[in-house]
Design an enzyme around this catalytic site. Structure first.
Site, mmCIF file in Angstrom:
data_model
loop_
_atom_site.group_PDB
_atom_site.id
_atom_site.type_symbol
_atom_site.label_atom_id
_atom_site.label_comp_id
_atom_site.label_asym_id
_atom_site.label_seq_id
_atom_site.Cartn_x
_atom_site.Cartn_y
_atom_site.Cartn_z
ATOM 1 N N ALA A 1 0.840 -1.201 0.000
ATOM 2 C CA ALA A 1 0.000 0.000 0.000
ATOM 3 C C ALA A 1 0.873 1.247 0.000
ATOM 4 O O ALA A 1 1.981 1.250 0.539
ATOM 5 C CB ALA A 1 -0.882 -0.008 1.237
ATOM 6 N N THR B 1 4.734 4.967 6.468
ATOM 7 C CA THR B 1 4.446 4.648 7.875
ATOM 8 C C THR B 1 3.202 5.400 8.336
ATOM 9 O O THR B 1 2.321 4.833 8.978
ATOM 10 C CB THR B 1 5.660 5.058 8.748
ATOM 11 O OG1 THR B 1 6.790 4.306 8.317
ATOM 12 C CG2 THR B 1 5.407 4.802 10.215
ATOM 13 N N GLY C 1 12.018 7.248 4.670
ATOM 14 C CA GLY C 1 11.408 7.210 6.000
ATOM 15 C C GLY C 1 12.265 6.598 7.086
ATOM 16 O O GLY C 1 13.494 6.640 7.036
ATOM 17 N N GLY D 1 7.316 8.983 24.972
ATOM 18 C CA GLY D 1 7.190 9.937 23.866
ATOM 19 C C GLY D 1 5.805 9.808 23.232
ATOM 20 O O GLY D 1 4.885 9.234 23.823
ATOM 21 N N GLU E 1 9.993 5.600 31.550
ATOM 22 C CA GLU E 1 10.641 6.663 30.767
ATOM 23 C C GLU E 1 12.027 6.938 31.335
ATOM 24 O O GLU E 1 12.199 7.078 32.544
ATOM 25 C CB GLU E 1 9.753 7.924 30.770
ATOM 26 C CG GLU E 1 10.413 9.211 30.326
ATOM 27 C CD GLU E 1 11.012 9.182 28.917
ATOM 28 O OE1 GLU E 1 10.336 8.739 27.986
ATOM 29 O OE2 GLU E 1 12.180 9.612 28.782
ATOM 30 N N GLY F 1 11.875 5.692 20.078
ATOM 31 C CA GLY F 1 12.326 6.513 18.963
ATOM 32 C C GLY F 1 12.422 5.711 17.670
ATOM 33 O O GLY F 1 12.199 4.502 17.657
ATOM 34 N N ASP G 1 12.135 11.820 7.263
ATOM 35 C CA ASP G 1 12.743 11.129 8.411
ATOM 36 C C ASP G 1 14.186 10.703 8.164
ATOM 37 O O ASP G 1 14.901 10.395 9.117
ATOM 38 C CB ASP G 1 11.932 9.873 8.774
ATOM 39 C CG ASP G 1 10.621 10.191 9.470
ATOM 40 O OD1 ASP G 1 10.268 11.382 9.568
ATOM 41 O OD2 ASP G 1 9.942 9.244 9.901
ATOM 42 N N HIS H 1 -17.762 33.125 19.078
ATOM 43 C CA HIS H 1 -18.170 32.753 20.428
ATOM 44 C C HIS H 1 -19.414 31.888 20.356
ATOM 45 O O HIS H 1 -20.339 32.240 19.627
ATOM 46 C CB HIS H 1 -18.476 34.010 21.258
ATOM 47 C CG HIS H 1 -18.978 33.690 22.624
ATOM 48 N ND1 HIS H 1 -18.162 33.182 23.602
ATOM 49 C CD2 HIS H 1 -20.233 33.768 23.171
ATOM 50 C CE1 HIS H 1 -18.884 32.981 24.704
ATOM 51 N NE2 HIS H 1 -20.138 33.322 24.452
HETATM 52 P P1 NAI Z 1 10.207 9.765 20.883
HETATM 53 O O1 NAI Z 1 11.593 10.110 20.543
HETATM 54 O O2 NAI Z 1 9.115 10.741 20.701
HETATM 55 O O3 NAI Z 1 10.135 9.316 22.421
HETATM 56 C C1 NAI Z 1 10.924 8.262 22.915
HETATM 57 C C2 NAI Z 1 10.999 8.368 24.432
HETATM 58 O O4 NAI Z 1 11.658 7.205 24.898
HETATM 59 C C3 NAI Z 1 11.791 9.582 24.913
HETATM 60 O O5 NAI Z 1 11.046 10.247 25.889
HETATM 61 C C4 NAI Z 1 13.057 8.954 25.486
HETATM 62 O O6 NAI Z 1 13.570 9.669 26.575
HETATM 63 C C5 NAI Z 1 12.568 7.573 25.923
HETATM 64 N N1 NAI Z 1 13.591 6.534 25.966
HETATM 65 C C6 NAI Z 1 14.620 6.343 25.103
HETATM 66 N N2 NAI Z 1 15.329 5.248 25.456
HETATM 67 C C7 NAI Z 1 14.708 4.721 26.549
HETATM 68 C C8 NAI Z 1 14.946 3.571 27.375
HETATM 69 N N3 NAI Z 1 15.945 2.745 27.127
HETATM 70 N N4 NAI Z 1 14.106 3.320 28.414
HETATM 71 C C9 NAI Z 1 13.078 4.187 28.663
HETATM 72 N N5 NAI Z 1 12.801 5.272 27.917
HETATM 73 C C10 NAI Z 1 13.601 5.534 26.865
HETATM 74 O O7 NAI Z 1 9.936 8.402 20.094
HETATM 75 P P2 NAI Z 1 8.602 7.619 19.741
HETATM 76 O O8 NAI Z 1 7.513 7.912 20.698
HETATM 77 O O9 NAI Z 1 9.044 6.200 19.580
HETATM 78 O O10 NAI Z 1 8.204 8.207 18.346
HETATM 79 C C11 NAI Z 1 9.103 8.079 17.231
HETATM 80 C C12 NAI Z 1 8.983 9.255 16.316
HETATM 81 O O11 NAI Z 1 7.712 9.283 15.713
HETATM 82 C C13 NAI Z 1 9.182 10.573 17.022
HETATM 83 O O12 NAI Z 1 9.993 11.397 16.240
HETATM 84 C C14 NAI Z 1 7.798 11.140 17.130
HETATM 85 O O13 NAI Z 1 7.774 12.549 17.102
HETATM 86 C C15 NAI Z 1 7.124 10.549 15.901
HETATM 87 N N6 NAI Z 1 5.714 10.392 16.183
HETATM 88 C C16 NAI Z 1 4.921 11.462 16.138
HETATM 89 C C17 NAI Z 1 3.595 11.373 16.462
HETATM 90 C C18 NAI Z 1 2.760 12.586 16.433
HETATM 91 O O14 NAI Z 1 3.148 13.562 15.803
HETATM 92 N N7 NAI Z 1 1.632 12.587 17.118
HETATM 93 C C19 NAI Z 1 2.971 10.115 16.835
HETATM 94 C C20 NAI Z 1 3.905 9.046 16.888
HETATM 95 C C21 NAI Z 1 5.217 9.195 16.548
#
Ligand code: NAI
Length: 466
Positions: A39, A43, A146, A184, A205, A272, A313, A445
């Site tokens: 598709a 991601t 990506g 995250g 975290e 991440g 990405d 409003h």
């Molecule tokens: P992230 O980088 O946003 O968060 C990962 C978190 O894991 C961080 O807070 C970090 O401190 C923590 N961490 C790292 N190693 C660790 C460990 N060994 N043990 C415990 N905690 C640890 O990564 P995430 O949530 O996986 O997302 C990946 C990417 O996708 C990011 O760049 C994010 O912005 C993007 N994304 C964006 C979304 C949105 O815009 N709503 C939704 C989902 C993902």
């Protein structure tokens, strides 16, 4: 097979690649877009933004039926979860959008090429699929391949017990205990989905707070909200290893002071993502990769190899679909000699929990660190008529203004529909608006957007409704 010639071959049909391909075609280029998955949409559409939002919306409704409907005077009998229907609805939302991209390619005369792309030279891309091997001749190549989830040493993904976000979108039953590693966006969004559906969720975290890139006041408020909803958090801790015993997972979690064994049914590793470049032949073609595995580009998104470009990405910056799309558009505009520009300060960041969290521009801390003297305006949703009518009053808007020029430096929102409300703030950054501009603009409003106007008034200490 034939060896067609193109002006541009885009590698990857995610929001970055497909948008770039369409814009390039609008600009008169003969374009092919190569995608390895069945598709289109990358991601984001297949296993990211879209399916997670479908589940977040469904699970929010499920949660609301149990916790909010009675307060609105709506009495229901017992509420039951039909998980297979919820998951198939999500799959239908995804299928509609991914097939929509194929339609957009047809409409815009982008050649939709399926298979795994490998760069043979700046002028040749090989595409391998079940149909055989094809070579595409091209004047330029745009890499938009990506990213992929980062595995944790000691907790390798197995797709059954130790999950990436992809598997966490399709669990056939609600896990009794879900351990989420990483506080995250992915950890909090998927943690919210399964918590609302009945899982006991513990988020581990590494740092001392959630979503570290966002304003501290917002993420502190978010933590309190999610705790009220039943999610639990362990900060300054990391998962070191996991053992699967029968149907259970035992995870060793180490904090600064102790090591504990956490028993759960599933583990979601969301620490991440990293650029996806395997099998692409980018390095072999001479493209420079930085120590974090990202492709190095110049201000025109051109790599060290003339004719090979990269966006999204795979290059530096936040891994966000809309950032990739903006870069894709600008990259092909620059190729065509048209002026294009990405304003990175104006790229919003949203986490779709409840309440939602959305931000654009500088945080208070960043603004101060950059030498700005700041004025802060805050306004709670509780003081808006619309939030009260909705029964959804948690959260606030925080505006960061420059004390000397009054320019809007950043806007940070936690509350209902923050994801939509942030658009006004994005525009204010794009147009270099002052907080006075927002304070003077008429806001309908009663709406949630009035909280932005009031936060702007609060910068000058003249709120009207609090
Ligand atoms: P992230 O980088 O946003 O968060 C990962 C978190 O894991 C961080 O807070 C970090 O401190 C923590 N961490 C790292 N190693 C660790 C460990 N060994 N043990 C415990 N905690 C640890 O990564 P995430 O949530 O996986 O997302 C990946 C990417 O996708 C990011 O760049 C994010 O912005 C993007 N994304 C964006 C979304 C949105 O815009 N709503 C939704 C989902 C993902």
């Amino acid at each position: 097979m034939d060896n067609p010639s193109f002006d541009l071959v885009v590698i990857g049909a995610g929001p970055g690649g497909y948008t770039a391909a369409i814009r390039a075609s609008q600009l008169g280029m003969k374009v092919a877009c190569v995608e390895k998955e069945d598709a289109l949409g990358g991601t984001c559409l297949r296993v990211g933004c879209i399916p997670s939002k479908a589940l977040l919306d469904s699970s929010h409704l499920f949660y609301e039926t149990q916790h909010a409907f009675a307060g609105h005077g709506i009495k229901l009998g017992s509420v039951a979860l039909d998980l297979p229907t919820m998951l198939s609805r999500k799959d239908k939302v995804v299928a509609g959008l991914t097939s929509g991209v194929a339609g957009l390619f047809r409409k815009n005369k982008v050649e939709d090429v399926r298979g795994m792309a490998r760069i043979l030279s700046p002028a040749k891309v090989e595409v391998k699929s079940s149909q055989g091997i094809r070579e595409l001749n091209t004047k330029k190549i745009l890499i938009a391949s990506g990213s992929e989830p980062i595995p944790l040493p000691g907790l390798p993904f197995d797709g059954k017990f130790i999950l990436s976000s992809t598997e966490a979108l399709s669990l056939p039953e609600v896990p009794k205990r879900l351990l989420v590693i990483g506080g995250g966006a992915i950890g909090l969004e998927m943690g919210s989905v399964w918590s609302r559906l009945g899982s006991e969720v513990l988020v581990v975290e590494f740092l001392d707070r959630l979503v570290p890139a966002m304003d501290v006041e917002l993420t502190t408020a978010l933590r309190k909200s999610l705790e009220k909803q039943g999610m639990r958090f362990q900060f300054k801790a990391k998962a070191e290893s996991a053992k699967i015993i029968g149907n259970k997972v035992i995870v060793q979690v180490a904090s600064e002071t102790e090591k504990t064994a956490v028993e759960c049914d599933k583990v979601l590793v969301a620490v991440g993502r990293r650029p996806f470049l395997s099998g692409l032949g980018a390095k072999e073609a001479g493209v420079e990769i930085d120590p974090k595995g990202r492709i190095v580009v110049d201000a025109h998104f051109c790599t060290r190899v003339p004719g090979i470009y990269a966006i999204g990405d795979v290059i530096a910056g936040p891994m966000l679909a809309h950032k990739a799309s903006e870069e894709g558009v600008v990259a092909v505009e620059r190729m065509a000699g048209v002026a294009g520009h990405v304003n990175y300060l104006g790229i919003p960041n949203v986490v779709y929990t409840h309440p939602e969290v959305a931000a654009v521009g500088l945080t208070e801390e960043e603004a101060k660190a950059q030498g700005h003297e700041v004025r802060i305006g805050k306004f709670p949703f509780l003081a808006t008529g619309r939030a009260r009518a909705l029964g959804d009053t948690e959260g606030f808007v925080k505006m960061v203004g420059d004390a000397k020029t009054d320019r809007v430096l950043g806007v940070h929102i936690i509350g209902p529909r923050a994801s939509d409300l942030i658009a006004e703030a994005v525009l204010s950054i794009e147009l270099a608006a002052s907080t006075e501009d927002i304070a003077r603009a008429s806001h309908a409003h009663p709406t949630l957007a009035e909280a932005l106007k009031e936060a702007a008034l609060a910068v000058d200490k003249r709120t009207l409704n609090i």
